[in-house]
Design a protein around this motif. Structure first.
Motif, PDB file in Angstrom:
ATOM      1  N   GLN A  43      28.560  -8.140 -30.551  1.00 50.03           N
ATOM      2  CA  GLN A  43      29.094  -8.089 -31.918  1.00 50.03           C
ATOM      3  C   GLN A  43      28.943  -9.432 -32.636  1.00 50.03           C
ATOM      4  O   GLN A  43      28.975  -9.486 -33.860  1.00 50.03           O
ATOM      5  N   ARG A  44      28.778 -10.507 -31.882  1.00 50.57           N
ATOM      6  CA  ARG A  44      28.647 -11.839 -32.486  1.00 50.57           C
ATOM      7  C   ARG A  44      27.251 -12.112 -33.044  1.00 50.57           C
ATOM      8  O   ARG A  44      27.009 -13.152 -33.651  1.00 50.57           O
ATOM      9  N   ILE A  45      26.328 -11.201 -32.850  1.00 47.56           N
ATOM     10  CA  ILE A  45      24.967 -11.371 -33.373  1.00 47.56           C
ATOM     11  C   ILE A  45      24.997 -11.241 -34.891  1.00 47.56           C
ATOM     12  O   ILE A  45      25.589 -10.314 -35.431  1.00 47.56           O
ATOM     13  N   THR A  46      24.339 -12.174 -35.554  1.00 47.78           N
ATOM     14  CA  THR A  46      24.207 -12.077 -37.005  1.00 47.78           C
ATOM     15  C   THR A  46      22.813 -11.554 -37.342  1.00 47.78           C
ATOM     16  O   THR A  46      21.821 -11.993 -36.769  1.00 47.78           O
ATOM     17  N   SER A  47      22.783 -10.600 -38.262  1.00 45.73           N
ATOM     18  CA  SER A  47      21.521 -10.029 -38.726  1.00 45.73           C
ATOM     19  C   SER A  47      21.747  -9.431 -40.100  1.00 45.73           C
ATOM     20  O   SER A  47      22.855  -8.988 -40.413  1.00 45.73           O
ATOM     21  N   ASN A  54      20.406  -4.195 -33.736  1.00 49.83           N
ATOM     22  CA  ASN A  54      20.116  -3.400 -32.544  1.00 49.83           C
ATOM     23  C   ASN A  54      18.889  -3.938 -31.809  1.00 49.83           C
ATOM     24  O   ASN A  54      18.868  -4.001 -30.581  1.00 49.83           O
ATOM     25  N   ARG A  55      17.878  -4.303 -32.554  1.00 50.93           N
ATOM     26  CA  ARG A  55      16.650  -4.831 -31.942  1.00 50.93           C
ATOM     27  C   ARG A  55      16.931  -6.147 -31.221  1.00 50.93           C
ATOM     28  O   ARG A  55      16.487  -6.359 -30.094  1.00 50.93           O
ATOM     29  N   ILE A  56      17.684  -7.017 -31.857  1.00 52.48           N
ATOM     30  CA  ILE A  56      18.054  -8.292 -31.244  1.00 52.48           C
ATOM     31  C   ILE A  56      18.928  -8.052 -30.016  1.00 52.48           C
ATOM     32  O   ILE A  56      18.747  -8.691 -28.979  1.00 52.48           O
ATOM     33  N   SER A  57      19.859  -7.121 -30.123  1.00 50.53           N
ATOM     34  CA  SER A  57      20.741  -6.803 -28.991  1.00 50.53           C
ATOM     35  C   SER A  57      19.936  -6.343 -27.784  1.00 50.53           C
ATOM     36  O   SER A  57      20.180  -6.781 -26.649  1.00 50.53           O
ATOM     37  N   ALA A  58      18.980  -5.458 -28.009  1.00 49.33           N
ATOM     38  CA  ALA A  58      18.147  -4.981 -26.912  1.00 49.33           C
ATOM     39  C   ALA A  58      17.351  -6.137 -26.299  1.00 49.33           C
ATOM     40  O   ALA A  58      17.234  -6.237 -25.073  1.00 49.33           O
ATOM     41  N   ALA A  59      16.827  -7.009 -27.142  1.00 53.24           N
ATOM     42  CA  ALA A  59      16.074  -8.164 -26.640  1.00 53.24           C
ATOM     43  C   ALA A  59      16.969  -9.048 -25.768  1.00 53.24           C
ATOM     44  O   ALA A  59      16.555  -9.505 -24.697  1.00 53.24           O
ATOM     45  N   ILE A  60      18.183  -9.251 -26.192  1.00 53.51           N
ATOM     46  CA  ILE A  60      19.132 -10.065 -25.422  1.00 53.51           C
ATOM     47  C   ILE A  60      19.445  -9.404 -24.085  1.00 53.51           C
ATOM     48  O   ILE A  60      19.500 -10.074 -23.045  1.00 53.51           O
ATOM     49  N   LEU A  61      19.625  -8.103 -24.082  1.00 51.09           N
ATOM     50  CA  LEU A  61      19.890  -7.397 -22.827  1.00 51.09           C
ATOM     51  C   LEU A  61      18.716  -7.555 -21.861  1.00 51.09           C
ATOM     52  O   LEU A  61      18.908  -7.786 -20.668  1.00 51.09           O
ATOM     53  N   VAL A  75      22.770 -14.863 -27.396  1.00 52.54           N
ATOM     54  CA  VAL A  75      23.387 -14.586 -28.696  1.00 52.54           C
ATOM     55  C   VAL A  75      23.351 -15.857 -29.545  1.00 52.54           C
ATOM     56  O   VAL A  75      22.976 -15.823 -30.723  1.00 52.54           O
ATOM     57  N   ALA A  76      23.721 -16.977 -28.945  1.00 53.68           N
ATOM     58  CA  ALA A  76      23.683 -18.252 -29.670  1.00 53.68           C
ATOM     59  C   ALA A  76      22.260 -18.575 -30.118  1.00 53.68           C
ATOM     60  O   ALA A  76      22.034 -19.009 -31.258  1.00 53.68           O
ATOM     61  N   MET A  77      21.290 -18.352 -29.240  1.00 47.66           N
ATOM     62  CA  MET A  77      19.889 -18.604 -29.584  1.00 47.66           C
ATOM     63  C   MET A  77      19.466 -17.725 -30.752  1.00 47.66           C
ATOM     64  O   MET A  77      18.821 -18.198 -31.696  1.00 47.66           O
ATOM     65  N   SER A  78      19.834 -16.452 -30.701  1.00 51.12           N
ATOM     66  CA  SER A  78      19.423 -15.527 -31.763  1.00 51.12           C
ATOM     67  C   SER A  78      20.064 -15.877 -33.098  1.00 51.12           C
ATOM     68  O   SER A  78      19.465 -15.659 -34.146  1.00 51.12           O
ATOM     69  N   ASN A  79      21.269 -16.399 -33.053  1.00 48.88           N
ATOM     70  CA  ASN A  79      21.942 -16.765 -34.300  1.00 48.88           C
ATOM     71  C   ASN A  79      21.352 -18.027 -34.921  1.00 48.88           C
ATOM     72  O   ASN A  79      21.526 -18.271 -36.112  1.00 48.88           O
ATOM     73  N   CYS A  80      20.643 -18.819 -34.121  1.00 50.91           N
ATOM     74  CA  CYS A  80      19.899 -19.964 -34.674  1.00 50.91           C
ATOM     75  C   CYS A  80      18.580 -19.480 -35.261  1.00 50.91           C
ATOM     76  O   CYS A  80      18.220 -19.846 -36.374  1.00 50.91           O
ATOM     77  N   ASP A  81      17.852 -18.673 -34.485  1.00 53.88           N
ATOM     78  CA  ASP A  81      16.590 -18.098 -34.958  1.00 53.88           C
ATOM     79  C   ASP A  81      16.281 -16.869 -34.097  1.00 53.88           C
ATOM     80  O   ASP A  81      15.865 -17.009 -32.943  1.00 53.88           O
ATOM     81  N   PHE A  82      16.491 -15.702 -34.657  1.00 58.26           N
ATOM     82  CA  PHE A  82      16.325 -14.458 -33.912  1.00 58.26           C
ATOM     83  C   PHE A  82      14.922 -14.297 -33.348  1.00 58.26           C
ATOM     84  O   PHE A  82      14.711 -13.631 -32.333  1.00 58.26           O
ATOM     85  N   ARG A  83      13.948 -14.935 -33.969  1.00 60.54           N
ATOM     86  CA  ARG A  83      12.555 -14.792 -33.514  1.00 60.54           C
ATOM     87  C   ARG A  83      12.348 -15.347 -32.109  1.00 60.54           C
ATOM     88  O   ARG A  83      11.496 -14.863 -31.369  1.00 60.54           O
ATOM     89  N   ASP A  84      13.155 -16.339 -31.746  1.00 63.79           N
ATOM     90  CA  ASP A  84      13.035 -16.907 -30.402  1.00 63.79           C
ATOM     91  C   ASP A  84      13.376 -15.871 -29.331  1.00 63.79           C
ATOM     92  O   ASP A  84      12.745 -15.816 -28.280  1.00 63.79           O
TER      93      ASP A  84
END
Length: 124
Positions: A43-47, A54-61, A75-84
């Motif tokens: 839930q802490r993912i920003t998009s 959902n796409r970022i969540s799946a990538a994190i999983l 999650v922290a990495m994605s909130n800096c730059d989801f592309r990473d």
């Protein structure tokens, strides 16, 4: 299968589309009894969009590889730059090349290998 055809014919790099139902299934599959904790962490993912989240969540999983503690890091990495996160999860081979010039056949092969790996993980 249709994505593989698009890669072979047009050389287009596919992007994952993850529904709410699929995301819930992935969480249950990989985290079972820790599913509520994982959902809370995601839930802490920003998009800008629900589809993107959902796409970022799946990538994190995928990157967390069933390790609940790694989720916070990604999650922290994605909130800096989801592309990473997306590039490591969906395009691990291609992302190693950065912006290098590659021959079209090599690009198609790499896209196909990346997509095959991600699809197998997503649907196992």
């Amino acid at each position: 299968m249709i994505e593989a055809i698009r890669i072979k014919l047009f050389g287009s790099q596919p992007s994952a589309s993850v529904t709410d139902k699929k995301l819930d299934w992935l969480i249950q599959r990989d985290y079972e009894s820790k599913a509520p904790e994982v959902k809370q962490k995601l839930q802490r993912i920003t998009s800008d969009t629900h589809k993107g989240k959902n796409r970022i969540s799946a990538a994190i999983l995928k990157l967390s590889n069933k390790d609940c503690y790694k989720i916070d890091y990604y999650v922290a990495m994605s909130n800096c730059d989801f592309r990473d996160v997306i590039s490591q999860a969906e395009y691990p081979r291609y992302s190693k090349f950065g912006f290098a010039d590659l021959e079209e056949q090599n690009v198609k092969r790499i896209y196909l290998e990346d997509w095959t790996e991600y699809s197998k993980w997503l649907n196992k």
